[in-house]
Write a protein that holds these residues in place. Structure first.
Motif, mmCIF file in Angstrom:
data_model
loop_
_atom_site.group_PDB
_atom_site.id
_atom_site.type_symbol
_atom_site.label_atom_id
_atom_site.label_comp_id
_atom_site.label_asym_id
_atom_site.label_seq_id
_atom_site.Cartn_x
_atom_site.Cartn_y
_atom_site.Cartn_z
ATOM 1 N N THR A 39 -15.688 17.887 -2.487
ATOM 2 C CA THR A 39 -15.035 16.632 -2.115
ATOM 3 C C THR A 39 -13.639 16.618 -2.722
ATOM 4 O O THR A 39 -13.453 17.030 -3.870
ATOM 5 C CB THR A 39 -15.833 15.415 -2.624
ATOM 6 O OG1 THR A 39 -15.057 14.222 -2.421
ATOM 7 C CG2 THR A 39 -16.168 15.531 -4.106
ATOM 8 N N PRO A 40 -12.645 16.135 -1.975
ATOM 9 C CA PRO A 40 -11.288 16.080 -2.524
ATOM 10 C C PRO A 40 -11.176 15.161 -3.733
ATOM 11 O O PRO A 40 -10.191 15.228 -4.468
ATOM 12 C CB PRO A 40 -10.443 15.578 -1.344
ATOM 13 C CG PRO A 40 -11.415 15.010 -0.357
ATOM 14 C CD PRO A 40 -12.690 15.742 -0.553
ATOM 15 N N GLU A 41 -12.187 14.330 -3.967
ATOM 16 C CA GLU A 41 -12.179 13.478 -5.157
ATOM 17 C C GLU A 41 -12.231 14.308 -6.434
ATOM 18 O O GLU A 41 -11.876 13.826 -7.511
ATOM 19 C CB GLU A 41 -13.362 12.504 -5.118
ATOM 20 C CG GLU A 41 -13.276 11.482 -3.995
ATOM 21 C CD GLU A 41 -14.507 10.600 -3.919
ATOM 22 O OE1 GLU A 41 -15.402 10.758 -4.784
ATOM 23 O OE2 GLU A 41 -14.582 9.772 -3.001
ATOM 24 N N ASN A 42 -12.680 15.568 -6.323
ATOM 25 C CA ASN A 42 -12.707 16.458 -7.488
ATOM 26 C C ASN A 42 -11.317 16.939 -7.884
ATOM 27 O O ASN A 42 -11.147 17.496 -8.982
ATOM 28 C CB ASN A 42 -13.567 17.691 -7.194
ATOM 29 C CG ASN A 42 -15.055 17.395 -7.172
ATOM 30 O OD1 ASN A 42 -15.516 16.433 -7.775
ATOM 31 N ND2 ASN A 42 -15.811 18.238 -6.471
ATOM 32 N N LEU A 43 -10.338 16.766 -7.006
ATOM 33 C CA LEU A 43 -9.031 17.387 -7.203
ATOM 34 C C LEU A 43 -8.006 16.426 -7.793
ATOM 35 O O LEU A 43 -7.977 15.235 -7.469
ATOM 36 C CB LEU A 43 -8.506 17.913 -5.865
ATOM 37 C CG LEU A 43 -9.327 19.038 -5.242
ATOM 38 C CD1 LEU A 43 -8.911 19.259 -3.790
ATOM 39 C CD2 LEU A 43 -9.181 20.325 -6.049
ATOM 40 N N ASP A 44 -7.143 16.975 -8.641
ATOM 41 C CA ASP A 44 -6.010 16.218 -9.161
ATOM 42 C C ASP A 44 -4.975 16.020 -8.054
ATOM 43 O O ASP A 44 -4.923 16.784 -7.073
ATOM 44 C CB ASP A 44 -5.364 16.960 -10.337
ATOM 45 C CG ASP A 44 -6.286 17.050 -11.544
ATOM 46 O OD1 ASP A 44 -7.239 16.256 -11.628
ATOM 47 O OD2 ASP A 44 -6.037 17.934 -12.399
ATOM 48 N N ASP A 45 -4.126 15.024 -8.229
ATOM 49 C CA ASP A 45 -3.094 14.742 -7.229
ATOM 50 C C ASP A 45 -2.112 15.895 -7.066
ATOM 51 O O ASP A 45 -1.453 16.014 -6.028
ATOM 52 C CB ASP A 45 -2.331 13.467 -7.613
ATOM 53 C CG ASP A 45 -3.191 12.215 -7.501
ATOM 54 O OD1 ASP A 45 -4.221 12.261 -6.800
ATOM 55 O OD2 ASP A 45 -2.835 11.196 -8.128
ATOM 56 N N SER A 46 -2.004 16.732 -8.087
ATOM 57 C CA SER A 46 -1.048 17.839 -8.033
ATOM 58 C C SER A 46 -1.504 18.977 -7.128
ATOM 59 O O SER A 46 -0.726 19.881 -6.824
ATOM 60 C CB SER A 46 -0.800 18.383 -9.445
ATOM 61 O OG SER A 46 -2.020 18.741 -10.070
ATOM 62 N N VAL A 47 -2.753 18.941 -6.682
ATOM 63 C CA VAL A 47 -3.288 19.980 -5.795
ATOM 64 C C VAL A 47 -3.111 19.551 -4.342
ATOM 65 O O VAL A 47 -3.425 18.412 -3.974
ATOM 66 C CB VAL A 47 -4.783 20.232 -6.081
ATOM 67 C CG1 VAL A 47 -5.347 21.257 -5.101
ATOM 68 C CG2 VAL A 47 -4.985 20.685 -7.518
ATOM 69 N N GLU A 48 -2.616 20.455 -3.511
ATOM 70 C CA GLU A 48 -2.481 20.182 -2.081
ATOM 71 C C GLU A 48 -3.822 20.470 -1.399
ATOM 72 O O GLU A 48 -4.271 21.618 -1.365
ATOM 73 C CB GLU A 48 -1.388 21.056 -1.462
ATOM 74 C CG GLU A 48 -1.225 20.841 0.039
ATOM 75 C CD GLU A 48 -0.225 21.797 0.668
ATOM 76 O OE1 GLU A 48 -0.220 21.896 1.909
ATOM 77 O OE2 GLU A 48 0.535 22.445 -0.082
ATOM 78 N N PHE A 49 -4.457 19.450 -0.856
ATOM 79 C CA PHE A 49 -5.765 19.629 -0.218
ATOM 80 C C PHE A 49 -5.618 19.853 1.285
ATOM 81 O O PHE A 49 -4.881 19.141 1.954
ATOM 82 C CB PHE A 49 -6.655 18.412 -0.461
ATOM 83 C CG PHE A 49 -7.966 18.470 0.288
ATOM 84 C CD1 PHE A 49 -8.935 19.402 -0.066
ATOM 85 C CD2 PHE A 49 -8.215 17.616 1.350
ATOM 86 C CE1 PHE A 49 -10.133 19.485 0.631
ATOM 87 C CE2 PHE A 49 -9.412 17.690 2.043
ATOM 88 C CZ PHE A 49 -10.372 18.621 1.684
ATOM 89 N N ARG A 50 -6.310 20.868 1.796
ATOM 90 C CA ARG A 50 -6.381 21.122 3.239
ATOM 91 C C ARG A 50 -7.853 21.144 3.650
ATOM 92 O O ARG A 50 -8.624 21.954 3.127
ATOM 93 C CB ARG A 50 -5.761 22.475 3.584
ATOM 94 C CG ARG A 50 -4.314 22.650 3.185
ATOM 95 C CD ARG A 50 -3.358 22.171 4.238
ATOM 96 N NE ARG A 50 -1.991 22.579 3.894
ATOM 97 C CZ ARG A 50 -1.379 23.643 4.384
ATOM 98 N NH1 ARG A 50 -2.023 24.445 5.220
ATOM 99 N NH2 ARG A 50 -0.139 23.942 4.018
ATOM 100 N N ARG A 51 -8.224 20.287 4.560
ATOM 101 C CA ARG A 51 -9.593 20.315 5.060
ATOM 102 C C ARG A 51 -9.698 21.341 6.181
ATOM 103 O O ARG A 51 -8.957 21.294 7.163
ATOM 104 C CB ARG A 51 -10.023 18.945 5.569
ATOM 105 C CG ARG A 51 -11.482 18.914 6.020
ATOM 106 C CD ARG A 51 -12.041 17.520 6.079
ATOM 107 N NE ARG A 51 -13.474 17.537 6.335
ATOM 108 C CZ ARG A 51 -14.291 16.530 6.093
ATOM 109 N NH1 ARG A 51 -13.801 15.405 5.571
ATOM 110 N NH2 ARG A 51 -15.582 16.628 6.343
#
Length: 309
Positions: A39-51
């Motif tokens: 889940t993107p909730e695991n990621l810090d804001d500094s990480v660029e998430f791509r689904r």
């Protein structure tokens, strides 16, 4: 690593998000995940998430290094749907590496497994004979062979990390995995809430439990050193399940007894004992575990301190 562009597949999952968050302190990190186990909730804001899926045609592989952790990561998942298992774990691996190669990236660090060692109470070195008893193990061994192909044919740096029993606890990114989380996370949550943890068999089975922070360091060092081949990431100090429950009870100030149940996994494929020989990764990079087991147990239990037992 510093100032690089990096891709972590499975980057919103348990190990992947811990790795992505760590690397993003000094790098531009893209986390690719289809959100099945992550889940993107695991990621810090500094990480660029791509689904997205590792099977997609257009992947963000224009990077300096790929950390390929995406996988269907359990025996049950592969038995329930063998075709999807092989597509994600093998075809997805080849698809990611091939796109990375075409984009000029020649460094890949990827997840393999210690399950292929079978039952071992003695430390397992990387050069020992291995065998496959499950679809999950077959898919990870296939990765290692395809990695060998990319290394030999295209002169790429392909480092396969044979994970042992990686844990962090539900207070970390394991929470989203639920029933697929490490037994330490599951047992701790049960005991903290007064439930009897369910142990398959008699509790004598052992695991080489390795804290995720140590695994993250190992993955980064493998990339920094542009390693080739396969490497164990484990402590070399296994603990049995009864001891895990005992230590969790002590840390949580509880006295919850486990419930022993029949093992639903056939004896012919159930791995009863694991133990790493980490000397190869230590010699190549200097890596060694920094979080001993009792400290790891304390970290798993810490989030429950404010909750009533």
């Amino acid at each position: 690593m510093n100032g690089q562009r990096l891709l972590v597949t499975g980057g919103a999952g348990f190990i992947g998000s811990n790795l992505a968050n760590h690397l993003a302190e000094d790098n531009h990190v893209i986390a690719l995940d289809d959100c099945y186990l992550g889940t993107p909730e695991n990621l810090d804001d500094s990480v660029e998430f791509r689904r997205g899926s590792v099977l997609d045609d257009e992947l963000p592989t224009d990077v300096d290094c790929v950390f390929h952790l995406a996988a269907l990561s359990s025996y049950a998942m592969h038995e329930d749907d063998p075709t999807t298992g092989i597509r994600v774990n093998v075809e997805g691996f080849v698809n990611v590496v091939e796109q990375a190669r075409e984009d000029g990236c020649d460094t890949v660090v990827y997840a393999s497994t210690s399950s292929i060692y079978g039952n071992r109470t003695e430390p397992s070195p990387e050069d020992m004979d291995v065998e496959v008893n499950t679809g999950y193990e077959a898919s990870k061994l296939a990765r290692e062979r395809y990695a060998e192909y990319f290394a030999n044919h295209y002169d790429m740096s392909m480092a396969g990390m044979r994970f042992f029993s990686v844990y962090q606890g539900y207070g970390g990114a394991e929470g989203h995995k639920g029933e697929y989380a490490n037994v330490i996370a599951q047992f701790a949550d049960d005991i903290a809430h007064g439930r009897s943890p369910k142990i398959y068999g008699d509790g004598t089975q052992t695991r080489d439990f390795t804290h995720v922070n140590d695994v993250v360091r190992g993955l980064e060092l493998a990339a920094d050193h542009e390693l080739n081949g396969v490497y164990n990431l484990g402590t070399g100090e296994p603990y049995d399940f009864d001891t895990v429950v005992e230590l969790l009870n002590a840390e949580l100030g509880a006295g919850v007894e486990p419930e022993y149940v029949e093992n639903p996994i056939p004896d012919s494929v159930y791995v009863h004992d694991t133990c790493a020989d980490p000397s190869k990764i230590h010699e190549a990079t200097g890596w060694e575990p920094e979080i001993d087991f009792r400290e790891g147990i304390r970290r798993v239990c810490a989030p429950y301190a404010s909750e009533p037992l």
